[in-house]
Enzyme design. Structure first.
Site: not given
Ligand code: SAM
Ligand code: DTB
Ligand code: SF4
Length: 329
Positions: A54, A58, A61, A98, A130, A190, A262
């Site tokens: 990616c 972040c 991550c 998801c 999702c 979400c 969650r």
């Protein structure tokens, strides 16, 4: 049901957050019982349909290309692979699947067309679908909705003030724009965040303030405890204390009474007793399956045993929608 409010102030949320813990858990459990069935927990299964590489930065991550982690880059899965994984997840009791992709944003290309096929395929199995694919525009949100997507996950992650210390490759406003596009397409939202990033209590409160000012509130609010991964800038952060997680879940429950909170990443780092207090304090969903996206999750058999020991049951799919259709009939 007049406790649902969109005008919370920071001071009011701080007062809740700073309530003595057992008093807070009691209050949150009371709100939870008013809006939700406390013996039901919704189970989702996560699939990383496209892993690693990616371009974003972040700090938490493991899938960001710029950090050196053990995550191996994998191109987009085939529809058949996703279909097989969905079948297994359903047998395990998952009502929602998801699908996560390590993308900064969705592009209008063959890969997106394939994701739309995945959504159609999984939706046809009677599961809520999702997706979390990064930023999306209005047209892409509409296409996902037409394919049968139920929810879109896009976390605000932390407070607006703290955002640039965690992510510099996009702005808080970009996140809120995507959430706006998702809502306009009629999808459920979400959106939640992470604790344990080194943020202050004020940042946790600020994050809940942002979520509470979204009207309507997100239907689902994931609270993740950071899973520190070696090679990421936050790889050496200490594990979030149990009490902090319980306090955050309870505060979220009080501020967003009818959202499903969650208990998300970080359960491998928590005892069953901590998780039990999170369920008591208002957590109504969790991820089941040996892996989250790239990091471990508790063993599914252990989770089943925990459900039995606590007297919890997995929730069936589409209960909100079924309720609405009934009311309209
Ligand atoms: N790339 C998309 C995006 O950022 O929206 C979707 C996938 S991304 C992995 C989804 C969410 O996972 C992030 O917003 C973050 O809240 C959570 N996450 C990622 N790494 C994590 C970690 N190490 N610990 C806890 N949560 C994490
Ligand atoms: C969310 O809030 N947490 C999930 C889901 N939404 C996509 C992801 C957690 C990822 C944890 C790190 C990993 O396994 O790579
Ligand atoms: Fe990319 Fe999402 Fe990971 Fe950020 S959280 S690096 S956008 S996969």
């Amino acid at each position: 049901m007049s406790d649902i409010r969109y005008n919370w102030t920071k001071e009011q949320i701080a007062e809740i957050y700073n309530t003595p813990l057992l008093e807070l858990v009691y209050k949150a459990a009371t709100v939870h019982r008013k809006y939700h069935n406390p013996s039901e927990v919704q189970i989702s299964s996560l699939i990383s349909i496209k892993t690693g590489g990616c371009p974003e930065d972040c700090a938490y991550c493991p899938q960001a290309a710029r950090y050196h982690t053990e995550v191996k880059v994998q191109k987009l899965m085939s529809v058949d692979e996703v279909s097989d994984i969905a079948d297994k997840a359903r047998t395990m009791g998952a009502s929602r699947l998801c699908m996560g992709a390590a993308w900064r944003e969705v592009r209008d290309n063959k890969d997106f067309d394939r994701v739309l096929d995945m959504v159609k395929t999984v939706n046809a199995k009677g599961m809520e679908v999702c997706a979390t694919l990064g930023m999306i525009n209005e047209e892409q949100a509409n296409k996902l909705a037409d394919a049968g997507l139920y929810a879109y996950n896009h976390n605000v992650d932390t407070s607006e003030e703290n955002y640039s210390s965690i992510i510099t490759t996009r702005k808080y406003e970009d996140r809120l724009n995507t959430l706006h596009n998702v809502r306009k397409a009629g999808l459920t939202i979400c959106s939640g965040g992470i604790i344990g990033l080194g943020e202050s209590v004020n940042d946790r409160i600020g994050m809940l303030l942002t979520l509470s000012h979204l009207n309507p509130h997100p239907e689902s609010v994931p609270i993740n405890a950071l899973v520190p991964v070696e090679g990421t800038p936050l790889g050496e952060m200490p594990i979030v204390e149990s009490w902090e997680m319980i306090r955050m879940i309870a505060t979220t429950r009080m501020v967003l009474p009818d959202s499903v909170v969650r208990l998300s990443a970080g359960r491998v780092q928590m005892s069953r007793e901590t998780q039990a207090l999170c369920f008591l304090a208002g957590a109504g969903s969790m991820f089941m399956g040996e892996k989250l996206l790239t990091t471990p999750n508790p063993d599914a058999n252990e989770d089943k045993k925990m459900f039995d020991d606590l007297g919890l049951k997995p929730k069936n799919a589409f209960q909100h929608r079924a309720k609405k259709e009934k009311a309209e009939a």
